[in-house]
Write a protein that holds these residues in place. Structure first.
Motif, mmCIF file in Angstrom:
data_model
loop_
_atom_site.group_PDB
_atom_site.id
_atom_site.type_symbol
_atom_site.label_atom_id
_atom_site.label_comp_id
_atom_site.label_asym_id
_atom_site.label_seq_id
_atom_site.Cartn_x
_atom_site.Cartn_y
_atom_site.Cartn_z
ATOM 1 N N THR A 146 -4.171 -18.330 0.296
ATOM 2 C CA THR A 146 -3.689 -16.954 0.396
ATOM 3 C C THR A 146 -2.893 -16.817 1.685
ATOM 4 N N PHE A 147 -1.687 -16.268 1.586
ATOM 5 C CA PHE A 147 -0.809 -16.154 2.741
ATOM 6 C C PHE A 147 0.083 -14.934 2.568
ATOM 7 N N THR A 148 0.783 -14.560 3.611
ATOM 8 C CA THR A 148 1.724 -13.433 3.562
ATOM 9 C C THR A 148 3.142 -13.983 3.457
ATOM 10 N N ALA A 149 3.852 -13.552 2.453
ATOM 11 C CA ALA A 149 5.238 -14.009 2.267
ATOM 12 C C ALA A 149 6.086 -13.586 3.464
ATOM 13 N N GLY A 150 6.885 -14.494 3.964
ATOM 14 C CA GLY A 150 7.670 -14.260 5.167
ATOM 15 C C GLY A 150 9.010 -13.585 4.922
#
Length: 640
Positions: free
Chosen positions: A608-612
């Motif tokens: 899970t990550f935040t789109a840049g």
């Protein structure tokens, strides 16, 4: 193993050894008693290099032919890297590293959601800890021998215990011990202490080394500091109970009948400063009657500490004066012991003296007699206390009645016979208990023989971890590797076979035959509830700003050629490797998003990550898998 040395270098070895011993002794001289002349029972040993040179053929056992498999596995603690290392023996080749407590970029440990769940996270989703200090590792038992199910390893810094599944060689659970700092010794039971029909490991015992205020409100008054001994359930990995004790814990041992657990103790004074830890003449080996402890817990005879709900029983000296009701007993042993080990015949625990040149042999049947009120003085359980050399630390066994103890200050391993030592202690001064000595390089700590602390000890090989390698390997700047030396113990004389450089700071290890474990080469899709079992299930779904991306890998392609998200989205990416071929692992990396992990055949992982920032990001396979490996990519298109 032979080493070419110039005459000048060879002549320097004794002088260097004298310097090493002198330097090591200088900090301990106040506490180390005089040792007898080493030319006594066994005579002075020849230098290890000479022994190896005269047995050059034996060293060939460590040089396997291409494609030839090792006979033994070795599980090593990784030290500050927080992992477990897997070696093949007798070659000494490092086969694998199992990430445990610290992030690992190769496999994505600490990056994937699954690994973060095992490691533990803060409320914001970041890892709770990113450092560790692993010391000791031991494995599960059945019928007195390893059964290939689990191994456990400790984290001294953060008081955590981890379990390794030996079918996949992966960590599956980590537990933090409450009320504990400096979690050091660890040992599983060898059978159930309450139900004699259960002949396998059900509990793991954990020694708390540093005394702290309980609860830890930060008082500076050291007289209020206490240590805790813990019992963890082998299956659930929950803490079953804890015991409040006098003094602290070093290492841990368990009896073969399951009835006794023990920890050797230094600093029984409860000192806070160095000088306060050295005032008593002797320290202790603390024994727990496990069934009684658990009966006390069942009867509600416990308290809890702080926010923890774990039951804590009173195992202090004051509360356990009557042997017939005692939960614990304190056996007096020489000052600052450093190791307690169980002999394969199930009869004895051996404590090494460290600041005393002695090994103490404790008969376990007598310990049980004391708990039954049949023995007047607990110290009568000591059946031998004999001189071994300077700085005895840890002991291994060959299953033929011989013990092998590291001598830190002498830079030696001493082989000695336990029965002969008992006879000598009883007054038979003709009993020659020291069998052999071998110089090792340099300042040895832990050692272990093949199946050493099991009923199946085979007396084939012994490994010894030397804390200083000095001149044994090519220099690589100030930080030297440590030296794990491999020794043939199948004959009367120990024969040094090989040196193996190891990145610091490993401590303990075990060695077992390769047929003990049956590793699986391919995962089962059903092991993951979120597995993407068919490429047709691939796709992107959105719930507000939360986006889920499902895809599969099958050499040489990912199931999605591209996928689109928006800048600032919280993206959960689920990847399943649908390849079924052994050794066909895929990786997945996303530039500029701190994402990189692997999926083994039929395995599923998620991140899970935040789109840049808006742009095109080529996601590619990081693990070589196919002739078209470089072409195995997909595009993440981030829109504004």
């Amino acid at each position: 193993m032979q080493h070419d040395k110039t005459p000048e270098a060879a002549a320097d070895v004794p002088a260097r050894r004298r310097f090493l011993n002198t330097a090591a002794l200088s900090g301990l001289a106040v506490a180390v008693g005089a040792c007898t002349d080493k030319s006594g029972a066994a005579g002075a040993a020849a230098p290890a290099s000479a022994a190896a040179g005269s047995h050059a053929g034996a060293a060939n056992a460590t040089h396997l032919a291409p494609g030839e498999l090792d006979s033994y596995y070795g599980l090593w603690s990784g030290g500050h890297t927080g992992d477990m290392r897997v070696l093949g023996l007798p070659s000494g080749r490092e086969i694998h590293r199992i990430p445990v407590f610290n992030p690992d970029a190769l496999v994505g440990w600490g990056i994937t959601n699954e690994s973060k769940k095992v490691m533990g996270t803060k409320p914001d989703g970041s890892l709770r800890y990113t450092v560790a200090d692993t010391h000791h590792t031991h494995a599960s038992y059945k019928d007195g021998n390893y059964d290939g199910r689990y191994a456990w390893i400790n984290d001294k810094i953060n008081a955590r215990i981890a379990r390794i599944r030996l079918d996949y060689f992966v960590c599956d659970k980590i537990t933090q011990l409450p009320n504990v700092q400096g979690f050091h010794g660890i040992f599983p039971d060898k059978r159930d202490p309450v139900d004699p029909a259960i002949n396998y490991t059900t509990r793991v015992f954990c020694g708390g080394e540093f005394a702290i205020p309980l609860p830890n409100a930060g008082t500076e008054d050291g007289s209020k500091y206490r240590s805790i001994f813990s019992c963890v359930d082998a299956e659930t990995m929950e803490v079953r109970w804890q015991a409040l004790i006098d003094g602290n814990c070093d290492l841990v041992a368990t009896s073969y009948d399951g009835k006794l657990a023990a920890t050797n103790q230094y600093n029984t004074e409860g000192g806070v400063h160095y000088e306060d830890m050295m005032s008593a003449e002797r320290d202790a080996c603390l024994f727990f009657h496990v069934a009684r402890v658990e009966a006390a817990v069942k009867a509600g005879k416990f308290k809890t500490i702080g926010d923890s709900k774990v039951p804590v029983v009173d195992a202090t000296r004051e509360a356990n004066k009557d042997p017939k009701t005692a939960l614990a007993g304190y056996v007096s042993v020489p000052k600052n012991p450093h190791g307690v080990n169980a002999s394969p015949d199930g009869k004895y625990f051996i404590c090494s003296g460290k600041l005393s040149p002695t090994g103490t042999v404790i008969e376990l049947a007598k310990v049980l007699d004391w708990f039954d009120g049949k023995l007047e003085k607990l110290d009568d359980v000591i059946v031998a206390e004999v001189e071994l050399g300077l700085g005895p630390l840890h002991t291994a066994f060959d299953g033929r009645g011989n013990a092998y103890t590291t001598l830190f200050l002498d830079s030696q391993v001493v082989k000695w016979n336990v029965d002969a030592a008992i006879k000598f202690h009883q007054g038979d001064k003709s009993a020659k208990y020291v069998v052999d000595r071998l110089d090792v390089h340099y300042q040895p700590g832990h050692l272990s023989a093949t199946h050493s602390e099991t009923a199946a000890a085979d007396g084939k090989y012994l490994a010894v971890g030397c804390k200083f390698s000095k001149d044994r390997f090519l220099p690589v700047g100030p930080l030297h590797p440590e030296n794990e030396q491999f020794i043939d113990i199948s004959g009367d004389k120990m024969v040094l076979l090989a040196d193996h450089p190891v990145r610091g700071e490993p401590h303990d290890f075990i060695i077992f035959k390769r047929d003990i474990v049956k590793p699986k080469q391919v995962y089962s899709l059903d092991e993951s509830p979120i597995a993407v079992k068919d490429p047709k299930e691939s796709g992107v779904t959105r719930n507000g700003r939360k986006v889920t991306v499902k895809l599969t890998s099958q050499a040489p392609a990912f199931s999605l050629r591209e996928f689109k998200v928006k800048s600032g989205d919280e993206v959960t990416l689920i990847l399943t490797n649908l390849d079924k071929v052994e050794d066909l692992t895929h990786g997945f990396a996303i530039p500029n998003h701190n994402v990189n992990f692997i999926v083994n055949p039929q395995e599923t992982k998620s991140v899970t990550f935040t789109a840049g920032k808006p742009g095109v990001y080529w996601c590619y396979c990081t693990h070589f898998c196919h002739a078209l490996h470089l072409e195995m990519r997909t595009r993440m298109i981030v829109e504004a």
